[in-house]
Design a protein around this motif. Structure first.
Motif, PDB file in Angstrom:
ATOM      1  N   TRP A 103       1.309 -11.553  -8.290  1.00  0.00           N
ATOM      2  CA  TRP A 103       1.438 -10.120  -8.032  1.00  0.00           C
ATOM      3  C   TRP A 103       2.109  -9.945  -6.685  1.00  0.00           C
ATOM      4  O   TRP A 103       1.530 -10.213  -5.642  1.00  0.00           O
ATOM      5  CB  TRP A 103       0.064  -9.477  -8.060  1.00  0.00           C
ATOM      6  CG  TRP A 103       0.072  -7.985  -7.947  1.00  0.00           C
ATOM      7  CD1 TRP A 103       1.140  -7.159  -7.808  1.00  0.00           C
ATOM      8  CD2 TRP A 103      -1.066  -7.134  -7.958  1.00  0.00           C
ATOM      9  NE1 TRP A 103       0.742  -5.853  -7.732  1.00  0.00           N
ATOM     10  CE2 TRP A 103      -0.613  -5.810  -7.819  1.00  0.00           C
ATOM     11  CE3 TRP A 103      -2.437  -7.354  -8.053  1.00  0.00           C
ATOM     12  CZ2 TRP A 103      -1.463  -4.725  -7.789  1.00  0.00           C
ATOM     13  CZ3 TRP A 103      -3.282  -6.265  -8.020  1.00  0.00           C
ATOM     14  CH2 TRP A 103      -2.791  -4.979  -7.903  1.00  0.00           C
ATOM     15  N   ARG A 105       4.444  -7.261  -4.246  1.00  0.00           N
ATOM     16  CA  ARG A 105       4.916  -5.891  -4.008  1.00  0.00           C
ATOM     17  C   ARG A 105       6.135  -5.972  -3.108  1.00  0.00           C
ATOM     18  O   ARG A 105       6.105  -6.606  -2.056  1.00  0.00           O
ATOM     19  CB  ARG A 105       3.789  -5.100  -3.337  1.00  0.00           C
ATOM     20  CG  ARG A 105       4.025  -3.632  -3.245  1.00  0.00           C
ATOM     21  CD  ARG A 105       2.764  -2.912  -2.784  1.00  0.00           C
ATOM     22  NE  ARG A 105       2.235  -3.428  -1.536  1.00  0.00           N
ATOM     23  CZ  ARG A 105       2.492  -2.896  -0.339  1.00  0.00           C
ATOM     24  NH1 ARG A 105       3.260  -1.851  -0.230  1.00  0.00           N
ATOM     25  NH2 ARG A 105       1.961  -3.417   0.743  1.00  0.00           N
ATOM     26  N   ASP A 121      -0.357 -10.311  -3.185  1.00  0.00           N
ATOM     27  CA  ASP A 121      -1.732  -9.842  -3.292  1.00  0.00           C
ATOM     28  C   ASP A 121      -2.688 -10.957  -2.890  1.00  0.00           C
ATOM     29  O   ASP A 121      -2.456 -12.131  -3.178  1.00  0.00           O
ATOM     30  CB  ASP A 121      -2.011  -9.394  -4.728  1.00  0.00           C
ATOM     31  CG  ASP A 121      -3.348  -8.741  -4.853  1.00  0.00           C
ATOM     32  OD1 ASP A 121      -4.271  -9.410  -5.355  1.00  0.00           O
ATOM     33  OD2 ASP A 121      -3.494  -7.579  -4.435  1.00  0.00           O
ATOM     34  N   ASP A 189       7.632  -1.976  -9.021  1.00  0.00           N
ATOM     35  CA  ASP A 189       7.251  -3.138  -8.242  1.00  0.00           C
ATOM     36  C   ASP A 189       5.949  -2.938  -7.485  1.00  0.00           C
ATOM     37  O   ASP A 189       5.448  -3.848  -6.871  1.00  0.00           O
ATOM     38  CB  ASP A 189       8.352  -3.545  -7.268  1.00  0.00           C
ATOM     39  CG  ASP A 189       8.659  -2.493  -6.228  1.00  0.00           C
ATOM     40  OD1 ASP A 189       8.180  -1.345  -6.369  1.00  0.00           O
ATOM     41  OD2 ASP A 189       9.381  -2.811  -5.281  1.00  0.00           O
ATOM     42  N   ARG A 190       5.356  -1.750  -7.524  1.00  0.00           N
ATOM     43  CA  ARG A 190       4.086  -1.515  -6.851  1.00  0.00           C
ATOM     44  C   ARG A 190       2.912  -1.706  -7.800  1.00  0.00           C
ATOM     45  O   ARG A 190       1.782  -1.514  -7.449  1.00  0.00           O
ATOM     46  CB  ARG A 190       4.032  -0.114  -6.254  1.00  0.00           C
ATOM     47  CG  ARG A 190       5.023   0.009  -5.121  1.00  0.00           C
ATOM     48  CD  ARG A 190       4.747   1.201  -4.319  1.00  0.00           C
ATOM     49  NE  ARG A 190       5.750   1.255  -3.267  1.00  0.00           N
ATOM     50  CZ  ARG A 190       5.847   2.226  -2.434  1.00  0.00           C
ATOM     51  NH1 ARG A 190       5.019   3.226  -2.478  1.00  0.00           N
ATOM     52  NH2 ARG A 190       6.770   2.213  -1.505  1.00  0.00           N
TER      53      ARG A 190
END
Length: 195
Positions: A103, A105, A121, A189-190
């Protein structure tokens, strides 16, 4: 496989960035990395500066609001905020990590921090927030001037942040009419790539 070039810096949260700087200067003779004062990153609502530390840097970060990621982390007693590393091409690195199911961002560059930064993350990095920075972009990054070239009579960013107070996140009009929050409308992408 992702290749890291070097450690850029370690971000440390503090309630008083100038007191933190003075302590690091006294303990480790760590003056600021270049002739710039503490600067305000309006996109993240923090005061920050850099201090040299060996071959890397320390970034003291003072949250200006309690309801930000940094403010919440500081309030929970977590002073070490993130480890920042340089990569040769941030877009290739992010694509490789996402292909591995990580994950990541990758927000667009902001008004103050005008370079691409990706954030892994904590669930993917054993509880450590990892920031990726493109080595080519960081070499040319400079925060906005604070040497008196700003508009005469203008307040300093820290004064503005302290006087502004907390902001509320707006909800979409349709959701307000129905009495519930609206759906996530941020860039893809968030969100978690597996969601």
């Amino acid at each position: 496989m992702v290749s890291v070039l070097s450690i850029s810096h370690v971000g440390l949260l503090t309630a008083d960035v100038e007191a933190c700087v003075q302590q690091w200067e006294r303990l480790f003779n760590a003056g600021r990395t270049e002739p710039r004062p503490t600067w305000y990153a309006s996109d993240e609502e923090v005061l920050a500066t850099f201090l040299p530390f060996g071959d890397s840097s320390i970034e003291p970060i003072q949250p200006m609001r309690e309801d930000t990621i940094q403010g919440t982390a500081l309030a929970s007693g977590r002073p070490a905020f993130h480890l920042s590393v340089k990569v040769s091409d941030i877009h290739v690195t992010v694509r490789e990590l996402r292909n591995q199911g990580t994950w990541v961002r990758l927000p667009p560059p902001g008004r103050t921090v005008t370079l691409h930064r990706a954030w892994l993350d904590e669930s993917s990095t054993h509880g450590v927030t990892l920031e990726l920075i493109d080595a080519g972009e960081i070499a040319s990054f400079r925060p906005p001037p604070t040497d008196g070239t700003a508009t005469p009579g203008a307040r300093r960013p820290a004064e503005i942040a302290l006087s502004r107070g907390p902001r509320r996140r707006p909800r979409c009009r349709t959701a307000l009419l129905r009495g519930r929050p609206g759906p996530h409308r941020g860039p893809p992408d968030r969100r978690h790539p597996l969601a």
